[in-house]
Design a protein around this motif. Sequence first.
Motif, short mmCIF file in Angstrom:
data_model
loop_
_atom_site.label_atom_id
_atom_site.label_comp_id
_atom_site.label_asym_id
_atom_site.label_seq_id
_atom_site.Cartn_x
_atom_site.Cartn_y
_atom_site.Cartn_z
N LYS A 1 13.90 -21.96 -27.11
CA LYS A 1 13.90 -23.37 -27.52
C LYS A 1 15.16 -24.09 -27.04
O LYS A 1 16.24 -23.51 -26.98
N GLU B 1 13.73 -29.29 -31.46
CA GLU B 1 13.70 -28.09 -30.64
C GLU B 1 12.44 -28.10 -29.77
O GLU B 1 11.32 -28.15 -30.28
N ILE C 1 10.11 -26.54 -26.46
CA ILE C 1 9.75 -25.36 -25.67
C ILE C 1 9.28 -25.85 -24.30
O ILE C 1 8.32 -26.63 -24.20
N ASP D 1 7.15 -29.29 -29.19
CA ASP D 1 8.05 -28.80 -30.24
C ASP D 1 7.38 -27.66 -30.99
O ASP D 1 6.29 -27.20 -30.62
N SER D 2 8.00 -27.18 -32.04
CA SER D 2 7.49 -26.02 -32.77
C SER D 2 6.16 -26.32 -33.48
O SER D 2 5.45 -25.39 -33.88
#
Length: 235
Positions: free
Chosen positions: A13, A77, A79, A92-93
Amino acid sequence: MFLESYCNVSGNKISFTRQQGSDFAKKVADDFNPLHDTDAKRFCIPGDLLFSLVLEKSGLSQEMKFTFSGMVSEGIELIFPMEINGQSAVVDSNNKEYLVIAASGQQTKKSETITSLTKAYVEFSGQTFPHILVALMAENNVMINPARPMVMYESMTIHLDKIDFTTVQLELAQSTLSIDGKRGVADLIFNLISEGKKIGYGKKHMLLSGLRPYEQATIDGIVDVYNDKKTQYHR
């Protein structure tokens, strides 16, 4: 690569602080858009930083399209895809998309090639305002709202005839502005030049909001503030 100081990596991330985003805009892109000021209410990470990280992580393809679908703020965060086969996205997550990338054709991960294109493209982006956009607005007798100068980067396409270059520059080929009420769409078409020869082309697609009738004195004031901000920063 040179991007490591402008992001934070934790496992798979990547996140950014306001300072990192602002530093990239000002130090690398020479871009002083208020949206990238650390104290901006609507602060967002520069799209050019996301673009640069995609190339670093997944490589450069002959045909690429980048479509921005969300503003990235501090601390989110993300990816990034390690490979792009057809289409992928930066998420994102929670799997929310912020940047969709389509890629096809030959691909390279050669560092020298990617760094050259990244720096050339980001440098070109830094010339968008005031050099290109002010002339476009004057031609079309409109201007952005001086109190809230909103210019948003929506998408970019790139086509390369060859990907084995080591140096490249971007040259503006054409610029257009389409107006619909208080909104506008600016297209900046550029050529990619390597060792004196055209090796490709691309288009940067931008949205302008809050348009109003053009006033030279007001535009001069906006440009003066922008240039003064740049001068103060570089002192």
